[in-house]
Design a protein around this motif. Structure first.
Motif, PDB file in Angstrom:
ATOM      1  N   LYS A  92      -3.625  -7.605  -7.171  1.00  0.00           N
ATOM      2  CA  LYS A  92      -3.990  -6.418  -6.652  1.00  0.00           C
ATOM      3  C   LYS A  92      -3.086  -5.310  -7.183  1.00  0.00           C
ATOM      4  CE  LYS A  92      -6.119  -3.764  -2.732  1.00  0.00           C
ATOM      5  NZ  LYS A  92      -6.489  -3.787  -1.384  1.00  0.00           N
ATOM      6  N   TYR A  93      -1.746  -5.440  -7.056  1.00  0.00           N
ATOM      7  CA  TYR A  93      -0.799  -4.421  -7.182  1.00  0.00           C
ATOM      8  C   TYR A  93       0.073  -5.152  -8.400  1.00  0.00           C
ATOM      9  CZ  TYR A  93      -2.328  -2.488  -2.933  1.00  0.00           C
ATOM     10  OH  TYR A  93      -3.285  -2.221  -1.755  1.00  0.00           O
ATOM     11  N   PRO A  94      -0.391  -5.145  -9.726  1.00  0.00           N
ATOM     12  CA  PRO A  94       0.498  -6.064 -10.679  1.00  0.00           C
ATOM     13  C   PRO A  94       1.816  -5.060 -10.935  1.00  0.00           C
ATOM     14  CG  PRO A  94      -1.448  -4.821 -11.551  1.00  0.00           C
ATOM     15  CD  PRO A  94      -1.541  -4.749  -9.996  1.00  0.00           C
ATOM     16  N   LYS A  95       1.888  -3.795 -10.825  1.00  0.00           N
ATOM     17  CA  LYS A  95       2.969  -3.185 -11.062  1.00  0.00           C
ATOM     18  C   LYS A  95       4.018  -2.999  -9.908  1.00  0.00           C
ATOM     19  CE  LYS A  95       0.973   0.174 -14.174  1.00  0.00           C
ATOM     20  NZ  LYS A  95       0.484   1.696 -14.622  1.00  0.00           N
ATOM     21  N   LYS A  96       3.812  -3.499  -8.748  1.00  0.00           N
ATOM     22  CA  LYS A  96       4.576  -3.572  -7.582  1.00  0.00           C
ATOM     23  C   LYS A  96       5.185  -5.120  -7.512  1.00  0.00           C
ATOM     24  CE  LYS A  96       4.230  -0.864  -4.201  1.00  0.00           C
ATOM     25  NZ  LYS A  96       3.762  -0.131  -3.079  1.00  0.00           N
ATOM     26  N   HIS A  97       6.323  -5.536  -8.076  1.00  0.00           N
ATOM     27  CA  HIS A  97       6.847  -6.749  -8.113  1.00  0.00           C
ATOM     28  C   HIS A  97       7.325  -7.142  -6.752  1.00  0.00           C
ATOM     29  CE1 HIS A  97       6.309  -7.016 -12.042  1.00  0.00           C
ATOM     30  NE2 HIS A  97       6.995  -6.122 -12.674  1.00  0.00           N
ATOM     31  N   GLU A  99       0.797  -1.158   0.067  1.00  0.00           N
ATOM     32  CA  GLU A  99       0.069  -0.095  -0.327  1.00  0.00           C
ATOM     33  C   GLU A  99       0.802   1.354  -0.180  1.00  0.00           C
ATOM     34  OE1 GLU A  99      -2.272  -0.525   3.595  1.00  0.00           O
ATOM     35  OE2 GLU A  99      -3.607  -2.334   2.626  1.00  0.00           O
ATOM     36  N   ASP A 100       1.983   1.241   0.308  1.00  0.00           N
ATOM     37  CA  ASP A 100       3.260   2.301   0.355  1.00  0.00           C
ATOM     38  C   ASP A 100       3.295   2.591  -1.041  1.00  0.00           C
ATOM     39  OD1 ASP A 100       5.325   4.047   0.442  1.00  0.00           O
ATOM     40  OD2 ASP A 100       5.722   3.196   2.428  1.00  0.00           O
ATOM     41  N   GLU A 101       3.069   3.959  -1.231  1.00  0.00           N
ATOM     42  CA  GLU A 101       3.105   4.333  -2.688  1.00  0.00           C
ATOM     43  C   GLU A 101       4.620   4.569  -3.153  1.00  0.00           C
ATOM     44  OE1 GLU A 101       1.131   7.892  -3.429  1.00  0.00           O
ATOM     45  OE2 GLU A 101      -1.148   6.468  -3.416  1.00  0.00           O
ATOM     46  N   LYS A 102       5.516   5.094  -1.955  1.00  0.00           N
ATOM     47  CA  LYS A 102       6.865   5.161  -2.107  1.00  0.00           C
ATOM     48  C   LYS A 102       7.678   3.769  -2.379  1.00  0.00           C
ATOM     49  CE  LYS A 102       6.886   9.475   0.373  1.00  0.00           C
ATOM     50  NZ  LYS A 102       7.315  10.411   1.349  1.00  0.00           N
ATOM     51  N   ALA A 103       7.327   2.783  -2.089  1.00  0.00           N
ATOM     52  CA  ALA A 103       7.940   1.427  -2.037  1.00  0.00           C
ATOM     53  C   ALA A 103       7.720   1.010  -3.590  1.00  0.00           C
ATOM     54  CB  ALA A 103       7.408   0.479  -1.264  1.00  0.00           C
ATOM     55  N   LYS A 104       8.819   1.117  -4.224  1.00  0.00           N
ATOM     56  CA  LYS A 104       8.729   0.544  -5.748  1.00  0.00           C
ATOM     57  C   LYS A 104       8.604  -0.777  -5.738  1.00  0.00           C
ATOM     58  CE  LYS A 104      11.547   1.529  -9.956  1.00  0.00           C
ATOM     59  NZ  LYS A 104      13.095   2.092 -10.595  1.00  0.00           N
ATOM     60  N   ALA A 105       9.360  -1.732  -5.089  1.00  0.00           N
ATOM     61  CA  ALA A 105       9.203  -3.106  -5.073  1.00  0.00           C
ATOM     62  C   ALA A 105       9.294  -3.535  -3.759  1.00  0.00           C
ATOM     63  CB  ALA A 105      10.036  -3.607  -6.216  1.00  0.00           C
ATOM     64  N   ILE A 106       9.079  -4.998  -3.373  1.00  0.00           N
ATOM     65  CA  ILE A 106       9.186  -5.424  -2.360  1.00  0.00           C
ATOM     66  C   ILE A 106      10.279  -6.648  -2.382  1.00  0.00           C
ATOM     67  CG2 ILE A 106       7.973  -6.870  -0.408  1.00  0.00           C
ATOM     68  CD1 ILE A 106       5.463  -5.285  -1.483  1.00  0.00           C
ATOM     69  N   ALA A 113       7.976 -19.461  -3.552  1.00  0.00           N
ATOM     70  CA  ALA A 113       7.575 -19.929  -4.926  1.00  0.00           C
ATOM     71  C   ALA A 113       6.538 -18.780  -5.253  1.00  0.00           C
ATOM     72  CB  ALA A 113       6.896 -21.240  -4.665  1.00  0.00           C
ATOM     73  N   ALA A 114       5.828 -18.121  -4.479  1.00  0.00           N
ATOM     74  CA  ALA A 114       4.619 -17.381  -4.728  1.00  0.00           C
ATOM     75  C   ALA A 114       5.252 -15.773  -5.287  1.00  0.00           C
ATOM     76  CB  ALA A 114       3.814 -16.894  -3.528  1.00  0.00           C
ATOM     77  N   SER A 115       6.450 -15.670  -5.230  1.00  0.00           N
ATOM     78  CA  SER A 115       7.046 -14.409  -5.652  1.00  0.00           C
ATOM     79  C   SER A 115       7.186 -14.134  -7.064  1.00  0.00           C
ATOM     80  CB  SER A 115       8.186 -13.819  -4.778  1.00  0.00           C
ATOM     81  OG  SER A 115       9.180 -15.107  -5.073  1.00  0.00           O
ATOM     82  N   ASP A 116       7.387 -13.018  -7.600  1.00  0.00           N
ATOM     83  CA  ASP A 116       7.536 -12.962  -9.134  1.00  0.00           C
ATOM     84  C   ASP A 116       8.875 -13.648  -9.400  1.00  0.00           C
ATOM     85  OD1 ASP A 116       5.507 -10.902 -10.292  1.00  0.00           O
ATOM     86  OD2 ASP A 116       5.966 -10.022  -8.224  1.00  0.00           O
ATOM     87  N   LYS A 117       9.831 -13.380  -8.788  1.00  0.00           N
ATOM     88  CA  LYS A 117      11.061 -14.016  -9.001  1.00  0.00           C
ATOM     89  C   LYS A 117      12.089 -14.341  -7.545  1.00  0.00           C
ATOM     90  CE  LYS A 117      12.096 -12.272 -13.718  1.00  0.00           C
ATOM     91  NZ  LYS A 117      13.078 -11.527 -14.604  1.00  0.00           N
ATOM     92  N   ILE A 118      12.931 -15.223  -7.860  1.00  0.00           N
ATOM     93  CA  ILE A 118      13.469 -15.610  -6.729  1.00  0.00           C
ATOM     94  C   ILE A 118      15.022 -15.628  -7.101  1.00  0.00           C
ATOM     95  CG2 ILE A 118      14.029 -17.740  -4.992  1.00  0.00           C
ATOM     96  CD1 ILE A 118      11.177 -18.898  -5.874  1.00  0.00           C
ATOM     97  N   TYR A 119      15.834 -15.361  -5.946  1.00  0.00           N
ATOM     98  CA  TYR A 119      17.264 -15.147  -6.364  1.00  0.00           C
ATOM     99  C   TYR A 119      17.805 -15.841  -5.049  1.00  0.00           C
ATOM    100  CZ  TYR A 119      16.526 -11.801 -10.208  1.00  0.00           C
ATOM    101  OH  TYR A 119      16.318 -11.308 -11.388  1.00  0.00           O
ATOM    102  N   ALA A 120      19.177 -16.046  -5.239  1.00  0.00           N
ATOM    103  CA  ALA A 120      19.891 -16.810  -3.916  1.00  0.00           C
ATOM    104  C   ALA A 120      21.400 -16.622  -4.297  1.00  0.00           C
ATOM    105  CB  ALA A 120      19.556 -18.303  -3.778  1.00  0.00           C
ATOM    106  N   ASN A 121      22.074 -17.131  -3.137  1.00  0.00           N
ATOM    107  CA  ASN A 121      23.628 -17.325  -3.490  1.00  0.00           C
ATOM    108  C   ASN A 121      23.854 -18.491  -4.156  1.00  0.00           C
ATOM    109  OD1 ASN A 121      26.426 -18.127  -1.971  1.00  0.00           O
ATOM    110  ND2 ASN A 121      26.241 -16.019  -2.092  1.00  0.00           N
ATOM    111  N   ARG A 122      24.875 -18.734  -4.629  1.00  0.00           N
ATOM    112  CA  ARG A 122      25.168 -19.916  -5.301  1.00  0.00           C
ATOM    113  C   ARG A 122      25.645 -21.067  -4.362  1.00  0.00           C
ATOM    114  NH1 ARG A 122      29.898 -16.892  -5.556  1.00  0.00           N
ATOM    115  NH2 ARG A 122      29.289 -16.153  -7.844  1.00  0.00           N
ATOM    116  N   ALA A 123      25.550 -20.756  -3.094  1.00  0.00           N
ATOM    117  CA  ALA A 123      25.760 -21.954  -2.050  1.00  0.00           C
ATOM    118  C   ALA A 123      24.733 -21.934  -1.120  1.00  0.00           C
ATOM    119  CB  ALA A 123      27.078 -21.522  -1.341  1.00  0.00           C
TER     120      ALA A 123
END
Length: 320
Positions: A134-139, A100-107, A157-167
């Motif tokens: 509900k907020y398709p532009k806020k990834h 809901e925070d308009e200043k938060a570009k993404a999460i 698994a619910a998020s738009d994309k997942i990142y991690a460290n190689r280990a």
């Protein structure tokens, strides 16, 4: 010749002046003392309010940002359980605030967890999916630290994309019930239970009572159903990125971040700062996480005491 002091107007006037000056000095000293205490407790109350964002998003003062935009970060650390800090109620509340925070570009969900309750993880998963719609532009991105296994990966698994460290350790898509069978030990020691029950399978998983074939079958069926729910959610969240044909994918095995990338469990390698700056394009971070309440409770109680002292001191100051 001794003269009565009461009949001496000069001495009487001097005494009155001394007494008047003494009283005036005491009042003035008391006023300044009350004023300084008042100012101190006002400062303490305001500082505590700033610390816990009682007056808005004052935490921005500590970020060095121009307040125009930032990346919201929500930490999910430790076991995901109703009685732990990483529970669905906290995560959902934080996700909603950030969305809901308009200043938060993404999460960014900063995840470091071995998993936990499938119910709690499922509730967080459902809320992420709802907020994405509900907020398709806020990834919403997940960044896994040391561990993103079982229920923790369920959430990711619910998020738009997942990142991690190689280990990083990732996966463990499965379900289990943990218990102990101490029936042989009890029999050896001559220990027996006196239990009165209704329902022959009511004591399922009691360590001193043998499980029935029916109760074991029921447990396996329940676990299979929970496991399938987990699998379905992972497939829905990851879509075509998932290499479903990979052997052991849903068997409960884990992979390093490097291997997880190859089979589609994650989308890339990187930490929170990398995702914020390179993927989202907003390096300023604001932490929306709910923290353990011990310190918060102490400061809030201290602030309440300060506010009561302010009111009392102000009343004394005005009446003096």
């Amino acid at each position: 010749m001794h003269q009565d002091q009461k009949s001496d107007p000069v001495n009487l006037t001097v005494s009155e002046k001394l007494l008047h000056n003494f009283i005036s000095q005491q009042k003035s000293s008391r006023r300044w003392s009350v004023l300084f205490r008042l100012l101190f407790f006002i400062w303490l109350f305001v500082f505590t309010g700033m610390l816990f964002d009682w007056f808005g998003d004052i935490s921005l003062l500590f970020t060095g940002t121009d307040k125009s935009s930032y990346t919201a970060v929500i930490h999910i650390d430790g076991i995901i359980d109703k009685n732990e800090n990483a529970n669905a109620e906290n995560a959902i509340e934080n996700l909603r605030k950030a969305s809901e925070d308009e200043k938060a570009k993404a999460i960014i969900l900063a995840i470091d967890s071995p998993g936990g309750s499938p119910v709690q993880a499922g509730q967080i998963y459902d809320e992420i999916m709802r907020l994405r719609k509900k907020y398709p532009k806020k990834h919403i991105y997940s960044v896994i630290g040391d561990l993103g296994a079982s229920g923790a990966y369920y959430v990711a698994a619910a998020s738009d994309k997942i990142y991690a460290n190689r280990a990083s350790v990732i996966g463990s898509i499965g379900a289990y019930i943990l218990g102990y069978d101490a029936t042989a030990l009890a029999q050896k020691l001559g220990i027996s239970r006196r239990i009165y029950k209704a329902g022959k399978n009511k004591l399922f998983m009691d360590p001193l009572v043998p499980d029935t074939a029916e109760s074991i079958k029921n447990a396996e069926e329940n676990l299979s159903e929970i496991h399938q729910q987990f699998i379905d959610c992972v497939k829905k969240g990851r879509g075509k990125r998932l290499k479903i044909h990979h052997p052991g994918l849903f068997s409960g095995l884990t992979w390093t971040g490097e291997s997880a990338l190859k089979i589609g469990l994650i989308d890339g390698l990187g930490d929170v700062n990398y995702v914020a700056e390179e993927i989202i394009g907003e390096k300023n971070l604001i932490d929306f996480s709910t923290r353990p309440n011990t310190i918060r409770d102490v400061f809030q109680q201290l602030s309440l005491t300060a506010w009561n002292t302010v009111k009392s001191s102000l009343k004394t100051y005005l009446s003096s």
